[in-house]
Scaffold this motif. Structure first.
Motif, PDB file in Angstrom:
ATOM      1  N   ARG A  33      -5.778 -32.368  36.073  1.00 49.47           N
ATOM      2  CA  ARG A  33      -5.473 -31.732  37.366  1.00 49.47           C
ATOM      3  C   ARG A  33      -6.538 -32.020  38.419  1.00 49.47           C
ATOM      4  O   ARG A  33      -6.293 -31.913  39.605  1.00 49.47           O
ATOM      5  CB  ARG A  33      -5.294 -30.224  37.187  1.00 49.47           C
ATOM      6  N   GLN A  34      -7.759 -32.382  37.938  1.00 49.26           N
ATOM      7  CA  GLN A  34      -8.814 -32.673  38.927  1.00 49.26           C
ATOM      8  C   GLN A  34      -8.725 -34.105  39.455  1.00 49.26           C
ATOM      9  O   GLN A  34      -9.588 -34.558  40.201  1.00 49.26           O
ATOM     10  CB  GLN A  34     -10.183 -32.422  38.320  1.00 49.26           C
ATOM     11  N   GLY A  35      -7.687 -34.808  39.034  1.00 52.05           N
ATOM     12  CA  GLY A  35      -7.462 -36.137  39.619  1.00 52.05           C
ATOM     13  C   GLY A  35      -7.879 -37.312  38.753  1.00 52.05           C
ATOM     14  O   GLY A  35      -7.721 -38.463  39.159  1.00 52.05           O
ATOM     15  N   ASN A  36      -8.429 -37.025  37.564  1.00 51.68           N
ATOM     16  CA  ASN A  36      -8.765 -38.160  36.703  1.00 51.68           C
ATOM     17  C   ASN A  36      -7.473 -38.842  36.254  1.00 51.68           C
ATOM     18  O   ASN A  36      -6.452 -38.182  36.079  1.00 51.68           O
ATOM     19  CB  ASN A  36      -9.604 -37.700  35.507  1.00 51.68           C
ATOM     20  N   PRO A  37      -7.523 -40.142  36.027  1.00 51.21           N
ATOM     21  CA  PRO A  37      -6.248 -40.853  35.848  1.00 51.21           C
ATOM     22  C   PRO A  37      -5.670 -40.827  34.430  1.00 51.21           C
ATOM     23  O   PRO A  37      -6.411 -40.739  33.446  1.00 51.21           O
ATOM     24  CB  PRO A  37      -6.628 -42.293  36.211  1.00 51.21           C
ATOM     25  N   ILE A  38      -4.344 -40.891  34.368  1.00 51.05           N
ATOM     26  CA  ILE A  38      -3.681 -41.275  33.116  1.00 51.05           C
ATOM     27  C   ILE A  38      -3.357 -42.749  33.330  1.00 51.05           C
ATOM     28  O   ILE A  38      -2.629 -43.103  34.263  1.00 51.05           O
ATOM     29  CB  ILE A  38      -2.365 -40.495  32.890  1.00 51.05           C
ATOM     30  N   ILE A  39      -3.967 -43.596  32.523  1.00 46.39           N
ATOM     31  CA  ILE A  39      -3.802 -45.041  32.746  1.00 46.39           C
ATOM     32  C   ILE A  39      -2.761 -45.576  31.768  1.00 46.39           C
ATOM     33  O   ILE A  39      -3.001 -45.591  30.552  1.00 46.39           O
ATOM     34  CB  ILE A  39      -5.148 -45.781  32.574  1.00 46.39           C
ATOM     35  N   PHE A  40      -1.639 -45.975  32.301  1.00 47.39           N
ATOM     36  CA  PHE A  40      -0.589 -46.532  31.444  1.00 47.39           C
ATOM     37  C   PHE A  40      -0.758 -48.041  31.343  1.00 47.39           C
ATOM     38  O   PHE A  40      -1.097 -48.705  32.329  1.00 47.39           O
ATOM     39  CB  PHE A  40       0.795 -46.195  32.022  1.00 47.39           C
ATOM     40  N   MET A  41      -0.532 -48.549  30.155  1.00 46.13           N
ATOM     41  CA  MET A  41      -0.659 -49.994  29.929  1.00 46.13           C
ATOM     42  C   MET A  41       0.193 -50.358  28.718  1.00 46.13           C
ATOM     43  O   MET A  41       0.869 -49.488  28.152  1.00 46.13           O
ATOM     44  CB  MET A  41      -2.133 -50.370  29.722  1.00 46.13           C
TER      45      MET A  41
END
Ligand SMILES: NC(=O)c1ccc[n+]([C@@H]2O[C@H](COP(=O)([O-])OP(=O)(O)OC[C@H]3O[C@@H](n4cnc5c(N)ncnc54)[C@H](O)[C@@H]3O)[C@@H](O)[C@H]2O)c1
Length: 444
Positions: A194-202
């Protein structure tokens, strides 16, 4: 969501508890019956700061269940995490037998017409998501090709800070090419970023390699600093100063620049080795990794060499106090702990050892009970010892009562594998003090 975590060790228990903490219904499956019984009864099975409180709350509120039955455990699950061991095989590669055995079982349990996401959370070599998919399909008796996807979601938590790392990850890496799986994973992880850190899809392969690349890079930083420390001693420089001098450069960063006894633990040694093996299998010689492993081995020799030299190779009959057994502070994990190697070498040369660790002693007692004596406190370990050896930087070792220590030790000698004390202070106190990459204090 309904989540199942298969394997309830350091990663599985933390992940399961933290998934429950945001309101999911979580079932943790483990083959270890006594572990499951203890967890069901509300007894936490690992030491991890902050875990017990949320474990107890979620257990009480019915969001956390434990079972030994995989079939029962996965019945209503939308997402099934595999947090199983991937120990090194004989050739250094990650042994996938635990993962593939569960994949085989899952093949017989997944029902056509349903949809479940199977997630590799264990650290696994590139290609494992595909192998898990194939193993599931191979043991299925019905056509379940559309009933599941296999996703790679490596875990980056650090033991000792695992709850914080899980609840507020720097990033979440998800390897999948399935839109359906991607949506579910996004929904599950959203509350944690929620603090904006990413979920990085690959893609799956890249996610699998990302985990090995991360651990291998961190291990490289450690080995690099250990070599700088050795050089500091030869060139009469102070590694603490060099560390501060380079760590303030944002391109380098201040973390993982502490020299010591070499890396240990359940991840770095096996992961660096496994990446080197994957690399060799792909006909590529990953030169840096071989050097990282070599330096790590040498670093333990380097530290032990200091003790050996001081006693001119005559360790027989000497008695040592050992502070710290866990591979790092704030955990009870002793897998590949440098302290155990130090203790084994002292014992094999006829010395005796009295050890103290705030959390790891029960695990050491269970696995290496014979020869180490265990003290009730850090000070009791010092009684009559020829020297103190510091192997783990627990906070309580940082500002001890040096006067009391001087009174308990037979001789005021300290070998510090973690650079805990200030050199001028040790000079004033009149200890013989050796650390790593700094000048020795000879004033005994
Ligand atoms: N420990 C860490 O800090 C960490 C961090 C990131 C990733 N990882 C990776 O996560 C994975 C798990 O590591 P860990 O440290 O949690 O291991 P662990 O040994 O603490 O836990 C593994 C658990 O799996 C259980 N198990 C074995 N076979 C089973 C089966 N067939 N069915 C159900 N349970 C079974 C074991 O009883 C054990 O409780 C490894 O691949 C590791 O590399 C670990």
């Amino acid at each position: 969501m309904n989540i199942t975590v298969v394997g309830t060790g350091y990663v599985g228990l933390v992940s399961g508890t933290c998934f429950a903490e945001t309101g999911n219904n979580v079932t943790c499956v483990d083959i270890d019956e006594s572990k499951v019984q203890r967890l069901k009864a509300g007894e936490i099975t690992i030491y991890e700061p902050g875990l017990e409180k949320i474990f107890t709350r979620n257990l009480k509120e019915g969001r956390l269940q434990f079972t030994t039955s995989l079939k029962e455990g996965i019945e209503d699950a939308q997402i099934i995490f595999l947090a199983l061991p991937t120990p090194p095989g004989e050739d250094g590669s990650a042994d996938l037998k635990y993962i593939l055995a569960v994949a085989n079982d899952l093949g017989t349990m997944i029902k056509p017409g349903t949809y479940q996401v199977i997630v590799d959370k264990s650290t696994v070599p590139v290609g494992t998501a595909q192998r898990v998919r194939e193993a599931i399909l191979a043991s299925a008796t019905a056509d379940i090709a559309d009933a599941f996807d296999v996703v790679s979601n490596p875990e980056f938590l650090r033991e000792g800070a695992a709850v914080d790392d899980f609840m507020k990850p720097d990033r979440v890496v998800v390897g999948t090419r399935s839109e359906k799986a991607r949506k579910l994973m996004q929904q599950l992880y959203e509350p944690y970023v929620r603090q904006g850190n990413p979920i990085i899809f690959m893609d799956e392969n890249s996610a699998e390699l990302t985990k090995y690349a991360a651990n291998s890079f961190l291990a490289t930083k450690i080995s690099f600093m250990n070599e700088i420390a050795v050089l500091c001693e030869k060139l009469n420089a102070d590694v603490d100063m060099v560390r501060r001098g380079i760590g303030t450069d944002f391109r380098i960063g201040k973390h993982f620049l502490y020299p010591g006894l070499g890396y240990g633990g359940s991840c770095f040694p096996k992961d660096v080795q496994a990446l080197a093996k994957s690399s060799t299998d792909a006909q590529y010689e990953f030169k840096i990794l071989n050097a990282v492993m070599d330096v790590n081995k040498k670093q333990k020799e380097f530290f032990f060499g200091k003790i050996d030299t001081y006693y001119k190779g005559k360790l027989s009959g000497k008695h040592f106090a050992l502070w710290g057994l866990a591979f790092k502070p704030n955990t009870d994990d002793i897998r590949e702990a440098p302290a155990l190697e130090v203790a084994a070498r002292l014992l094999s040369q006829g010395a005796t050892v009295s050890a103290f660790d705030p959390e790891a002693m029960p695990n050491v007692k269970r696995e290496f009970s014979e020869d180490i004596k265990f003290a009730e406190s850090q000070y009791e370990a010092l009684e009559g010892a020829d020297a103190l050896i510091i192997c783990t930087e627990w906070n309580e070792f940082r500002t001890p009562d040096f006067k009391k220590m001087a009174g308990l030790l037979k001789t005021k000698v300290i070998f510090d594998g973690r650079n805990l004390y200030d050199i001028p202070t040790m000079e004033t106190l009149g200890f013989y003090y050796e650390s790593i990459g700094r000048s020795a204090v000879m004033s005994v």
